[in-house]
Design an enzyme around this catalytic site. Sequence first.
Site, PDB file in Angstrom:
ATOM      1  N   THR A 384      48.517  43.184  48.591  1.00 60.13           N
ATOM      2  CA  THR A 384      48.385  44.614  48.789  1.00 60.13           C
ATOM      3  C   THR A 384      47.109  44.987  49.543  1.00 60.13           C
ATOM      4  O   THR A 384      46.177  44.198  49.695  1.00 60.13           O
ATOM      5  CB  THR A 384      48.460  45.342  47.427  1.00 60.13           C
ATOM      6  OG1 THR A 384      49.566  44.831  46.694  1.00 60.13           O
ATOM      7  CG2 THR A 384      48.608  46.821  47.593  1.00 60.13           C
ATOM      8  N   THR A 402      51.765  47.482  50.741  1.00 60.17           N
ATOM      9  CA  THR A 402      51.865  46.087  50.316  1.00 60.17           C
ATOM     10  C   THR A 402      53.099  45.398  50.880  1.00 60.17           C
ATOM     11  O   THR A 402      54.075  46.062  51.244  1.00 60.17           O
ATOM     12  CB  THR A 402      51.922  46.009  48.775  1.00 60.17           C
ATOM     13  OG1 THR A 402      51.878  44.635  48.360  1.00 60.17           O
ATOM     14  CG2 THR A 402      53.182  46.652  48.229  1.00 60.17           C
ATOM     15  N   GLU A 404      53.606  42.634  48.858  1.00 65.56           N
ATOM     16  CA  GLU A 404      53.605  41.989  47.539  1.00 65.56           C
ATOM     17  C   GLU A 404      52.755  40.730  47.530  1.00 65.56           C
ATOM     18  O   GLU A 404      51.550  40.824  47.485  1.00 65.56           O
ATOM     19  CB  GLU A 404      55.028  41.704  47.053  1.00 65.56           C
ATOM     20  CG  GLU A 404      55.140  41.064  45.677  1.00 65.56           C
ATOM     21  CD  GLU A 404      54.535  41.883  44.537  1.00 65.56           C
ATOM     22  OE1 GLU A 404      54.536  41.390  43.406  1.00 65.56           O
ATOM     23  OE2 GLU A 404      54.058  42.995  44.756  1.00 65.56           O
ATOM     24  N   GLU A 421      59.045  42.126  47.566  1.00 60.00           N
ATOM     25  CA  GLU A 421      58.815  43.160  46.560  1.00 60.00           C
ATOM     26  C   GLU A 421      59.805  43.136  45.407  1.00 60.00           C
ATOM     27  O   GLU A 421      59.510  43.614  44.304  1.00 60.00           O
ATOM     28  CB  GLU A 421      58.858  44.528  47.233  1.00 60.00           C
ATOM     29  CG  GLU A 421      57.919  45.534  46.626  1.00 60.00           C
ATOM     30  CD  GLU A 421      56.475  45.134  46.797  1.00 60.00           C
ATOM     31  OE1 GLU A 421      55.811  44.943  45.754  1.00 60.00           O
ATOM     32  OE2 GLU A 421      56.007  45.007  47.927  1.00 60.00           O
ATOM     33  N   ASP A 424      59.057  42.200  41.806  1.00 64.31           N
ATOM     34  CA  ASP A 424      58.425  43.122  40.858  1.00 64.31           C
ATOM     35  C   ASP A 424      59.414  43.632  39.808  1.00 64.31           C
ATOM     36  O   ASP A 424      59.008  44.283  38.843  1.00 64.31           O
ATOM     37  CB  ASP A 424      57.813  44.321  41.591  1.00 64.31           C
ATOM     38  CG  ASP A 424      56.347  44.124  41.912  1.00 64.31           C
ATOM     39  OD1 ASP A 424      55.786  43.094  41.519  1.00 64.31           O
ATOM     40  OD2 ASP A 424      55.755  45.005  42.575  1.00 64.31           O
ATOM     41  N   SER A 448      56.015  49.570  40.229  1.00 65.30           N
ATOM     42  CA  SER A 448      54.803  49.168  40.933  1.00 65.30           C
ATOM     43  C   SER A 448      53.577  49.505  40.105  1.00 65.30           C
ATOM     44  O   SER A 448      53.604  50.392  39.250  1.00 65.30           O
ATOM     45  CB  SER A 448      54.719  49.899  42.275  1.00 65.30           C
ATOM     46  OG  SER A 448      53.474  49.693  42.896  1.00 65.30           O
ATOM     47  N   SER A 449      52.493  48.786  40.371  1.00 65.14           N
ATOM     48  CA  SER A 449      51.196  49.116  39.773  1.00 65.14           C
ATOM     49  C   SER A 449      50.302  49.895  40.727  1.00 65.14           C
ATOM     50  O   SER A 449      49.178  50.257  40.363  1.00 65.14           O
ATOM     51  CB  SER A 449      50.461  47.829  39.363  1.00 65.14           C
ATOM     52  OG  SER A 449      51.150  47.151  38.342  1.00 65.14           O
ATOM     53  N   GLY A 470      45.632  44.274  44.308  1.00 64.90           N
ATOM     54  CA  GLY A 470      45.431  43.179  43.365  1.00 64.90           C
ATOM     55  C   GLY A 470      46.437  43.139  42.249  1.00 64.90           C
ATOM     56  O   GLY A 470      46.083  42.908  41.089  1.00 64.90           O
ATOM     57  N   GLY A 471      47.720  43.403  42.570  1.00 56.95           N
ATOM     58  CA  GLY A 471      48.763  43.298  41.559  1.00 56.95           C
ATOM     59  C   GLY A 471      48.532  44.238  40.391  1.00 56.95           C
ATOM     60  O   GLY A 471      48.116  45.380  40.552  1.00 56.95           O
TER      61      GLY A 471
END
Length: 582
Positions: A384, A402, A404, A421, A424, A448-449, A470-471
């Site tokens: 991302t 992103t 991913e 993606e 996720d 998503s985060s 960063g996930g």
Amino acid sequence: MNRSLAALALLLLAPATAEARRPTAKTVTSLGMVSAADPRAAAAGAEILRKGGSATDAAIATMLALNVVEPQNSGIGGGSFMVHHDAATDRTTGLDGREAAPAAADPKWFYGADGKPLPIFTAIPGGRSVGVPGNLRMMALAHQRYGKLPWATLFGPAIRLARDGFAITPRLHNGLNNFGRHLDPWARAHFLGDDGKALPVGTILKNPEQAALFGAIAAKGPDAFYTGAVAQKIVAAVNGAAQNPSKMTLADLASYHSKERPPICGTYRVYKVCGMGPPSAGGIAVLMILKQLERFDMAALGKDSPVAWHLFAESERLAYADRDLYLGDPDYISVPVKGLLDPGYIAARSALISPERSMASVAPGTPPGAPPRTPAPNADIPGTSDLVAVDRRGNVAEVTTTIESYFGSGLSVGGVMLNNELTDFDFVPAKDGYLVANRVEGGKRPRSSMSPTIVYGPDGKVRIAIGAAGGSTIIAQVAKALVAVLDWKMSAQDAIGLGLLYAPKLDAVAEKGTQLDAMVPALQALGEHVQIAPLGLKANAIERVNGQWIGAADPRSEGVAVREDGQTTQIVRAGAAPRPPE
């Protein structure tokens, strides 16, 4: 260390620690500004601002330039979320450019021939992990609403970079070394030398295929990507992949639309905090972390207090537990947004936090309106990029974008990497007799985060715009920085550079090489199960102080903030002298 944290550790690709992370100069201005993870991308956005472009125009140009110089993390082969502040109307909006599953996707999409869920790193390479990209449709919708310059103008800086070439940075080089094994033949030939190794730092890399594709999209609009020859190549690439072939169709691409989503807004002390709504979990989770901490005097405790960090970790755990259970695509499931942010529910969750001792266990709560759902295992893979653009009129565009994982699925079309993606999604569609909220379904967008966030001061004006990469650490990074800025009165630059205590479960990770190293014994005495390890973090922000914009970029990254007149924020990174503007 679990698989997500192991992946995070690998992503400490730039040799920097939180100690010695200090700006040598602050860029302060009422002019427009861009903060991004690469100086050439930030400069692209600043160029558009100089031409009279809006914050959205600058953000789009920055995203396109990032696709060229940071292909491992973002690009038009992926997706994004934007939170936008319109200075003329004081309206905050959210735009959803999240990737979508092909219509043919079903709950067993990531199951192998043996009838079992695929391991995460087996599922990533190839076609099945690729979602219908959303970035270009989101850019076009944002430009239609908030753009000032012609669409084609925004592609100029990125086309030049791709056509004329750019120098490979340490982060890109290290990314290729660590994550270049699943690249397709074009990407291997493009990014690797004849010996199969990553091209050296400083190598000038040209991408004529990407320049040509961007030129076509600049001239013809997003349909040049979502229909016609390029769309056919995307379908052929993912369906004909040697590993994990997909079932994507031309109709999947042609029917994709970006959507406006209601932003998630709430108060934290005297501030108004607005973030992205579902299918992003970021806006809700960040606000939950902050609200659960509101009854504690974080300002009095201060940044050097182990108790303050323990409280932060406990609030993280509660928010992440609810995120895992309840958050997903609102077009497919009922997301109890109001219930999760209900004052009574927040108070009940906060009451579980004790300054003296860690919780023995953590579980999701039952907010008002909660549907009967049960979570299943999922691993966010860090990658991302984030960027912020502000213009001289006071408009703000905060974007997290992103593909991913590093280099996404490893597949490419037209010089652009395609995302992974869909990993996720939760791979297991049901647990204990209940369907999982984030299970795979045709057309659905995975949770998503990503947490693009805009905070308003008591005067109603933008105080800070911030986001991170960063996930699943993104949520914690943004919440940590906001506590540091709003409670501890740190600058955005110092707040971003501050080490992170990441605690999505009972176990926690204290970022190695930061102020947290010395706190570990005290945290353990409070019952924290904490280990020291590197974390792959990367954030960007622009804050308003005394009526002026101040740019900030993560010292762990190669990022900078660039004013529209070209002045660049300088960051001291561990073991290196300040880098001159590029």
